[in-house]
Motif scaffolding. Structure first.
Motif, PDB file in Angstrom:
ATOM      1  N   PHE A 137      -8.012 -39.200   8.050  1.00 24.83           N
ATOM      2  CA  PHE A 137      -6.798 -38.833   7.322  1.00 24.83           C
ATOM      3  C   PHE A 137      -5.532 -39.008   8.165  1.00 24.83           C
ATOM      4  CE2 PHE A 137     -10.128 -36.257   5.250  1.00 24.83           C
ATOM      5  CZ  PHE A 137      -9.937 -36.638   3.922  1.00 24.83           C
ATOM      6  N   LEU A 138      -5.663 -38.827   9.482  1.00 30.08           N
ATOM      7  CA  LEU A 138      -4.520 -38.906  10.384  1.00 30.08           C
ATOM      8  C   LEU A 138      -4.738 -40.030  11.384  1.00 30.08           C
ATOM      9  CD1 LEU A 138      -4.203 -35.091  11.243  1.00 30.08           C
ATOM     10  CD2 LEU A 138      -2.962 -36.321   9.459  1.00 30.08           C
ATOM     11  N   ALA A 139      -3.674 -40.421  12.060  1.00 33.04           N
ATOM     12  CA  ALA A 139      -3.826 -41.356  13.167  1.00 33.04           C
ATOM     13  C   ALA A 139      -4.695 -40.710  14.238  1.00 33.04           C
ATOM     14  CB  ALA A 139      -2.458 -41.712  13.749  1.00 33.04           C
ATOM     15  N   ALA A 140      -5.552 -41.513  14.886  1.00 32.63           N
ATOM     16  CA  ALA A 140      -6.483 -40.970  15.877  1.00 32.63           C
ATOM     17  C   ALA A 140      -5.740 -40.264  17.013  1.00 32.63           C
ATOM     18  CB  ALA A 140      -7.356 -42.088  16.442  1.00 32.63           C
ATOM     19  N   SER A 141      -4.572 -40.773  17.381  1.00 33.14           N
ATOM     20  CA  SER A 141      -3.794 -40.144  18.446  1.00 33.14           C
ATOM     21  C   SER A 141      -3.305 -38.767  18.028  1.00 33.14           C
ATOM     22  CB  SER A 141      -2.617 -41.034  18.832  1.00 33.14           C
ATOM     23  OG  SER A 141      -1.792 -41.285  17.704  1.00 33.14           O
ATOM     24  N   VAL A 142      -2.948 -38.608  16.752  1.00 40.79           N
ATOM     25  CA  VAL A 142      -2.508 -37.307  16.250  1.00 40.79           C
ATOM     26  C   VAL A 142      -3.674 -36.325  16.258  1.00 40.79           C
ATOM     27  CG1 VAL A 142      -1.538 -36.085  14.262  1.00 40.79           C
ATOM     28  CG2 VAL A 142      -0.709 -38.370  14.842  1.00 40.79           C
ATOM     29  N   THR A 143      -4.842 -36.785  15.833  1.00 42.54           N
ATOM     30  CA  THR A 143      -6.035 -35.939  15.866  1.00 42.54           C
ATOM     31  C   THR A 143      -6.354 -35.512  17.289  1.00 42.54           C
ATOM     32  OG1 THR A 143      -6.986 -36.968  13.888  1.00 42.54           O
ATOM     33  CG2 THR A 143      -8.509 -35.878  15.383  1.00 42.54           C
ATOM     34  N   THR A 144      -6.239 -36.434  18.242  1.00 40.84           N
ATOM     35  CA  THR A 144      -6.501 -36.113  19.644  1.00 40.84           C
ATOM     36  C   THR A 144      -5.533 -35.056  20.160  1.00 40.84           C
ATOM     37  OG1 THR A 144      -7.350 -38.346  20.053  1.00 40.84           O
ATOM     38  CG2 THR A 144      -6.657 -37.080  21.969  1.00 40.84           C
ATOM     39  N   ALA A 145      -4.261 -35.181  19.788  1.00 41.01           N
ATOM     40  CA  ALA A 145      -3.263 -34.204  20.225  1.00 41.01           C
ATOM     41  C   ALA A 145      -3.564 -32.822  19.662  1.00 41.01           C
ATOM     42  CB  ALA A 145      -1.868 -34.664  19.798  1.00 41.01           C
ATOM     43  N   LEU A 146      -3.898 -32.745  18.383  1.00 42.73           N
ATOM     44  CA  LEU A 146      -4.230 -31.451  17.775  1.00 42.73           C
ATOM     45  C   LEU A 146      -5.515 -30.880  18.372  1.00 42.73           C
ATOM     46  CD1 LEU A 146      -3.415 -32.327  14.052  1.00 42.73           C
ATOM     47  CD2 LEU A 146      -2.025 -30.978  15.621  1.00 42.73           C
ATOM     48  N   PHE A 147      -6.422 -31.763  18.749  1.00 43.78           N
ATOM     49  CA  PHE A 147      -7.692 -31.340  19.345  1.00 43.78           C
ATOM     50  C   PHE A 147      -7.460 -30.615  20.668  1.00 43.78           C
ATOM     51  CE2 PHE A 147     -11.707 -32.397  21.665  1.00 43.78           C
ATOM     52  CZ  PHE A 147     -12.587 -31.753  20.808  1.00 43.78           C
ATOM     53  N   GLN A 148      -6.377 -30.958  21.379  1.00 43.51           N
ATOM     54  CA  GLN A 148      -6.095 -30.342  22.673  1.00 43.51           C
ATOM     55  C   GLN A 148      -5.662 -28.882  22.557  1.00 43.51           C
ATOM     56  OE1 GLN A 148      -6.936 -31.651  25.477  1.00 43.51           O
ATOM     57  NE2 GLN A 148      -7.519 -33.576  24.515  1.00 43.51           N
ATOM     58  N   THR A 149      -5.416 -28.397  21.322  1.00 46.22           N
ATOM     59  CA  THR A 149      -5.125 -26.970  21.166  1.00 46.22           C
ATOM     60  C   THR A 149      -6.328 -26.113  21.557  1.00 46.22           C
ATOM     61  OG1 THR A 149      -5.770 -27.056  18.825  1.00 46.22           O
ATOM     62  CG2 THR A 149      -3.433 -27.366  19.339  1.00 46.22           C
ATOM     63  N   SER A 150      -7.479 -26.752  21.724  1.00 46.46           N
ATOM     64  CA  SER A 150      -8.673 -26.016  22.165  1.00 46.46           C
ATOM     65  C   SER A 150      -8.471 -25.399  23.546  1.00 46.46           C
ATOM     66  CB  SER A 150      -9.893 -26.941  22.188  1.00 46.46           C
ATOM     67  OG  SER A 150      -9.707 -27.995  23.124  1.00 46.46           O
ATOM     68  N   VAL A 151      -7.562 -25.976  24.352  1.00 47.40           N
ATOM     69  CA  VAL A 151      -7.279 -25.417  25.676  1.00 47.40           C
ATOM     70  C   VAL A 151      -6.774 -23.984  25.533  1.00 47.40           C
ATOM     71  CG1 VAL A 151      -5.923 -25.676  27.784  1.00 47.40           C
ATOM     72  CG2 VAL A 151      -6.740 -27.703  26.575  1.00 47.40           C
ATOM     73  N   GLY A 152      -5.827 -23.779  24.602  1.00 49.56           N
ATOM     74  CA  GLY A 152      -5.313 -22.435  24.369  1.00 49.56           C
ATOM     75  C   GLY A 152      -6.370 -21.498  23.809  1.00 49.56           C
ATOM     76  N   MET A 153      -7.258 -22.012  22.963  1.00 49.92           N
ATOM     77  CA  MET A 153      -8.321 -21.183  22.395  1.00 49.92           C
ATOM     78  C   MET A 153      -9.295 -20.720  23.470  1.00 49.92           C
ATOM     79  SD  MET A 153      -9.102 -23.415  18.950  1.00 49.92           S
ATOM     80  CE  MET A 153      -7.764 -23.999  17.911  1.00 49.92           C
ATOM     81  N   VAL A 154      -9.656 -21.633  24.374  1.00 49.43           N
ATOM     82  CA  VAL A 154     -10.559 -21.276  25.464  1.00 49.43           C
ATOM     83  C   VAL A 154      -9.936 -20.191  26.331  1.00 49.43           C
ATOM     84  CG1 VAL A 154     -11.656 -22.107  27.586  1.00 49.43           C
ATOM     85  CG2 VAL A 154     -11.748 -23.491  25.515  1.00 49.43           C
ATOM     86  N   TYR A 155      -8.655 -20.340  26.632  1.00 54.90           N
ATOM     87  CA  TYR A 155      -7.976 -19.347  27.471  1.00 54.90           C
ATOM     88  C   TYR A 155      -7.905 -17.993  26.770  1.00 54.90           C
ATOM     89  CZ  TYR A 155      -4.452 -17.266  30.518  1.00 54.90           C
ATOM     90  OH  TYR A 155      -3.783 -16.432  31.383  1.00 54.90           O
ATOM     91  N   ALA A 156      -7.589 -18.012  25.468  1.00 52.86           N
ATOM     92  CA  ALA A 156      -7.490 -16.761  24.712  1.00 52.86           C
ATOM     93  C   ALA A 156      -8.828 -16.016  24.690  1.00 52.86           C
ATOM     94  CB  ALA A 156      -7.020 -17.048  23.288  1.00 52.86           C
ATOM     95  N   MET A 157      -9.931 -16.746  24.578  1.00 51.29           N
ATOM     96  CA  MET A 157     -11.251 -16.104  24.556  1.00 51.29           C
ATOM     97  C   MET A 157     -11.709 -15.697  25.950  1.00 51.29           C
ATOM     98  SD  MET A 157     -13.436 -18.195  21.649  1.00 51.29           S
ATOM     99  CE  MET A 157     -12.920 -19.854  22.094  1.00 51.29           C
ATOM    100  N   SER A 158     -11.245 -16.424  26.972  1.00 52.51           N
ATOM    101  CA  SER A 158     -11.697 -16.160  28.337  1.00 52.51           C
ATOM    102  C   SER A 158     -11.081 -14.896  28.934  1.00 52.51           C
ATOM    103  CB  SER A 158     -11.360 -17.352  29.246  1.00 52.51           C
ATOM    104  OG  SER A 158     -12.014 -18.518  28.816  1.00 52.51           O
ATOM    105  N   VAL A 159      -9.908 -14.513  28.456  1.00 54.54           N
ATOM    106  CA  VAL A 159      -9.254 -13.310  28.991  1.00 54.54           C
ATOM    107  C   VAL A 159     -10.099 -12.062  28.739  1.00 54.54           C
ATOM    108  CG1 VAL A 159      -7.238 -11.810  28.791  1.00 54.54           C
ATOM    109  CG2 VAL A 159      -6.936 -14.282  28.919  1.00 54.54           C
ATOM    110  N   PRO A 160     -10.553 -11.785  27.493  1.00 52.88           N
ATOM    111  CA  PRO A 160     -11.390 -10.592  27.295  1.00 52.88           C
ATOM    112  C   PRO A 160     -12.847 -10.775  27.734  1.00 52.88           C
ATOM    113  CG  PRO A 160     -11.017 -11.686  25.195  1.00 52.88           C
ATOM    114  CD  PRO A 160     -10.194 -12.417  26.211  1.00 52.88           C
ATOM    115  N   LEU A 161     -13.375 -12.015  27.635  1.00 54.85           N
ATOM    116  CA  LEU A 161     -14.796 -12.215  27.923  1.00 54.85           C
ATOM    117  C   LEU A 161     -15.098 -12.330  29.415  1.00 54.85           C
ATOM    118  CD1 LEU A 161     -15.962 -14.702  25.131  1.00 54.85           C
ATOM    119  CD2 LEU A 161     -16.554 -12.288  25.374  1.00 54.85           C
TER     120      LEU A 161
END
Length: 267
Positions: free
Chosen positions: A39-63
């Motif tokens: 649905f999107l350009a592959a580069s746009v998908t890749t950029a949105l995929f990098q939001t996982s960095v913030g998700m990992v950090y958010a989960m790592s603080v309490p865990l």
């Protein structure tokens, strides 16, 4: 000894069954990435995929007790912003994507893929962190992920093709077959390395290494295809590297190492 209770304790005590969960997660987030790229350009998908960095950090603080600091949060923001700029999200690629009728679906699949890869990394460390020094366990667990791909994922693919949900196309010709085998070997190697990094490295090492793949691809494009980035994309690459430095506390470690070296010289 592992004194955990509940679902996490049950999963950690049954690694064969848990490998099935990780096989489904692995297949799921990669499939969502491919759907998003439809649905999107592959580069746009890749950029949105990098939001996982913030998700990992958010989960790592309490865990895992990761320190919540201003510099690390700033680094996460720079990583995500840099990925957006480097992938041309603010340019024509994004505007062309927004013209698509599947914009909402593309965004949803991209963020679902990001959630999936973040869960994959964090859950593995949370459930099996006590086995980080046992190489045999990593080999055992990786082998069972492969076994579940044959026993469960492959039949699911065949069923989806039979139902007309997703066509299963087998490679034909020496080049296609050879390319598929090479791709399979590379994918297995990457997955094995990811599991090793997730256990042996710091919590944020794997997502930061994944983010650094963006400037690495730029270097390959420049060297192999003579494709050079614009100012906006180049600024994004710089922000990614700076974000990694902040998230991994590399600047702090360099300053501490320099001070320790100066102290020894004085003594």
């Amino acid at each position: 000894a592992d004194d955990r209770t509940g679902v996490s304790a049950m999963l950690s005590r049954h690694p064969r069954l848990c490998a099935l969960l990780f096989a489904l997660l692995l297949m799921g987030y990669n499939y969502c990435w491919l759907l998003s790229a439809g649905f999107l350009a592959a580069s746009v998908t890749t950029a949105l995929f990098q939001t996982s960095v913030g998700m990992v950090y958010a989960m790592s603080v309490p865990l895992f007790g990761e320190p919540l600091t201003f510099l690390r949060v700033l680094g996460i923001g720079l990583l995500i912003l840099g990925s957006m700029l480097a992938s041309g999200v603010t340019g024509d690629k994004f505007h062309n994507s927004t013209a698509s009728t599947g914009l909402g679906a593309g965004l949803a699949f991209a963020f679902t893929a990001a959630v999936g890869v973040a869960l994959y990394q964090v859950l593995f460390r949370h459930l099996f962190g006590q086995w980080k020094h046992d190489v045999r366990f990593l080999a055992f667990f990786g082998a069972w992920i492969s076994v579940w791909h044959v026993l469960v994922i492959l039949p699911l693919l065949c069923l989806s093709s039979w139902w007309g949900f997703e066509a299963l196309v087998l490679p034909r010709g020496h080049l296609a077959v050879g390319g598929s085998l090479v791709a399979a070997v590379i994918a297995s190697t990457v997955n094995t390395l990811s599991l090793c990094i997730a256990l042996w490295g710091s919590v944020m090492l794997l997502p930061c290494v994944s983010a650094l793949s963006v400037p690495l691809m730029l270097c390959l494009d420049m060297g192999l295809h003579h494709v050079f980035p614009g100012r906006e994309e180049l600024a994004g690459q710089v922000l990614i590297v700076l974000g990694v430095v902040l998230v991994m506390d590399l600047a702090v470690q360099l300053v501490a190492g320099r001070d320790a070296g100066l102290g020894k010289m004085v003594l």
